[in-house]
Enzyme design. Structure first.
Site: not given
Length: 328
Positions: A133, A136-137
């Site tokens: 992701c 997300c990261d």
């Protein structure tokens, strides 16, 4: 007892909830405790969903869908279904919390999960430089060298997004041409931070406590070489989330839930399926939403047919820890 329980909180699940709620079916929607909103929660700008000419962020789109579903009376519970009993006329679900609920019908809209490469280093370093992701990261890889594995739209989107943070983004693809749409390819090719590594697959991911690089295998010659990296983002597709219905519903050769033609009817009466969990081909937010519409309409017709046939309603069941729609 509920009229309908919807399992899944992506575009298919929430669209089914909107239609079911507007039909006064008072749906209960079970959203995941940790992955509510489906794959769009991991998406940046959504440019191809009708009605948003300036694009909309994936999480914002899902928030609007949920708001619309709740406006018409959908109840959303953040928990995970761990067991299903669909054999009889009353469908029963068991949640991770231990609570249970029953309904006359179910809509299974669990979507899909990111596909993994399937190598040892991937699982060992997941969360330590291996990610699925970008939204997300990506922030954790400022001024780092990273790689995106894949050649489809999702890989191009991830790679382009990650250039906002990383100093260098390699796109590793096992072929010499991409599967991505033309517009997504053009954006990636035009980005100076992106470098393509063709005809290559990741044979291993290196590092002890964090990713330090990958071993690349040439898919033509078989030769191997190492590439130093700080992170690896895997974007090689998705697999339908069907683990709850194995040996309970018929599946297709693609691993998706079988449905009857263009309907959402599965191999078990009273159980319907929608979205990516039935679609191995298109897998778009808009097609999932349309599929959710079909499921809700099929549920409405199914419940009406039970009433027309004079089918006896099951005794009102006490739902352990969950408010009962009929008692509201």
């Amino acid at each position: 007892m509920r009229k309908v329980i919807i399992i899944g909180s992506g575009p298919a699940g929430f669209t089914a909830a909107i239609y079911a709620a507007r039909a006064n079916l008072e749906p209960l929607l079970i959203a995941s405790s940790v992955e509510a909103g489906g794959e769009l929660m991991n998406t940046t700008e959504v440019e191809n969903f009708p009605g948003f000419p300036e694009a909309i962020m994936g999480p914002d789109l899902m928030a609007k869908m949920q708001e619309q579903a709740e406006r018409f009376g959908t109840e959303v519970v953040y928990d995970d279904v761990v067991e299903l009993d669909v054999a009889g006329p009353v469908k029963k679900i068991t949640l991770g919390s231990g609570k249970t609920a029953e309904a006359e019908s179910l809509v299974f809209a669990t979507g899909s999960a990111p596909r993994k490469i399937g190598i040892e280093g991937e699982s060992r370093l997941s969360g330590r430089g291996v990610s699925y992701c970008a939204t997300c990261d990506g922030f954790f890889f400022r001024e780092k060298a990273i790689a995106v594995v894949g050649g489809g739209d999702s890989a191009m989107e991830e790679a382009t997004f990650l250039t906002k943070f990383a100093s260098k983004v390699y796109v590793i693809h096992r072929r010499e041409e991409l599967r991505a749409s033309k517009i997504m390819q053009e954006r990636a090719f035009a980005n100076e931070k992106i470098e393509f590594v063709w005809n290559s697959e990741v044979a291993d991911i290196l590092g002890d406590d964090a990713v330090t690089g990958v071993v690349l295998r040439d898919t033509v010659t078989g030769a191997e070489r190492e590439l130093a990296l700080d992170g690896v983002f895997v974007a090689i597709g998705n697999d339908p989330r069907t683990h709850l219905v194995h040996e309970k519903l018929d599946l297709t050769e693609h691993g998706t839930i079988w449905v009857d033609g263009r309907t959402s009817r599965t191999s078990v009466a009273g159980v319907f399926a929608a979205g990516d969990v039935i679609d191995p081909t298109y897998r778009q937010a808009v097609t999932a939403a349309g599929s959710g519409t079909v499921a809700a309409l099929d549920v409405e017709h199914y419940l009406a047919s039970l009433a027309d046939a004079g089918a006896p309603a099951a005794d009102v069941a006490e739902i352990d820890g969950l408010p009962d729609a009929d008692a509201a």
